[in-house]
Scaffold this motif. Structure first.
Motif, short mmCIF file in Angstrom:
data_model
loop_
_atom_site.label_atom_id
_atom_site.label_comp_id
_atom_site.label_asym_id
_atom_site.label_seq_id
_atom_site.Cartn_x
_atom_site.Cartn_y
_atom_site.Cartn_z
N GLU A 72 0.83 -1.21 0.00
CA GLU A 72 0.00 0.00 0.00
C GLU A 72 0.87 1.25 0.00
OE1 GLU A 72 -3.61 2.06 2.58
OE2 GLU A 72 -2.55 0.30 3.38
N LEU A 75 2.33 1.69 -3.50
CA LEU A 75 1.32 2.16 -4.44
C LEU A 75 1.00 3.63 -4.22
CD1 LEU A 75 -1.15 -0.85 -4.59
CD2 LEU A 75 0.43 -0.08 -6.37
N ARG A 76 0.94 4.09 -2.97
CA ARG A 76 0.68 5.50 -2.70
C ARG A 76 1.84 6.37 -3.16
NH1 ARG A 76 -2.55 6.15 3.02
NH2 ARG A 76 -4.25 4.79 2.42
N ALA A 78 3.83 5.64 -5.62
CA ALA A 78 3.86 5.62 -7.09
C ALA A 78 2.79 6.54 -7.66
CB ALA A 78 3.68 4.20 -7.60
N MET A 79 1.69 6.77 -6.96
CA MET A 79 0.60 7.60 -7.46
C MET A 79 0.90 9.07 -7.30
SD MET A 79 -2.85 6.00 -7.40
CE MET A 79 -3.21 4.34 -7.81
N ARG A 80 1.81 9.47 -6.48
CA ARG A 80 2.11 10.90 -6.28
C ARG A 80 2.90 11.47 -7.39
NH1 ARG A 80 3.74 11.28 0.04
NH2 ARG A 80 1.83 10.47 0.81
#
Length: 80
Positions: A72, A75-76, A78-80
């Motif tokens: 998690e 993934l967070r 990578a999304m920024r």
């Protein structure tokens, strides 16, 4: 063996070997105690196996939780 004179039971006249009877009784008691000990050790062994399975289940659960938290976080990031 002394023969009874006026009838009656032969057990009234036969000698009784107390030492042999005590040894036999002690051997029977020892055998019963040993079998009870083996039975109890079997129960303890099965209980320990169940406990070990539960501990490993907990370890795998904690590892899965930590891996999920790490995934998690990745993934967070990578999304920024």
């Amino acid at each position: 063996m002394i023969q009874p004179r006026n009838g009656g039971s032969r057990f009234l006249y036969d000698s009784f070997d107390v030492a042999s009877a005590r040894i036999d009784a002690n051997e029977r008691v020892a055998e019963e105690r040993w079998s009870a000990l083996e039975y109890r050790l079997g129960q303890i062994e099965s209980t320990l196996e169940r406990l070990e399975r539960r501990i490993w289940l907990g370890v795998y659960g904690v590892a899965a939780f930590l891996l999920t938290q790490g995934a998690e976080a990745v993934l967070r990031a990578a999304m920024r």
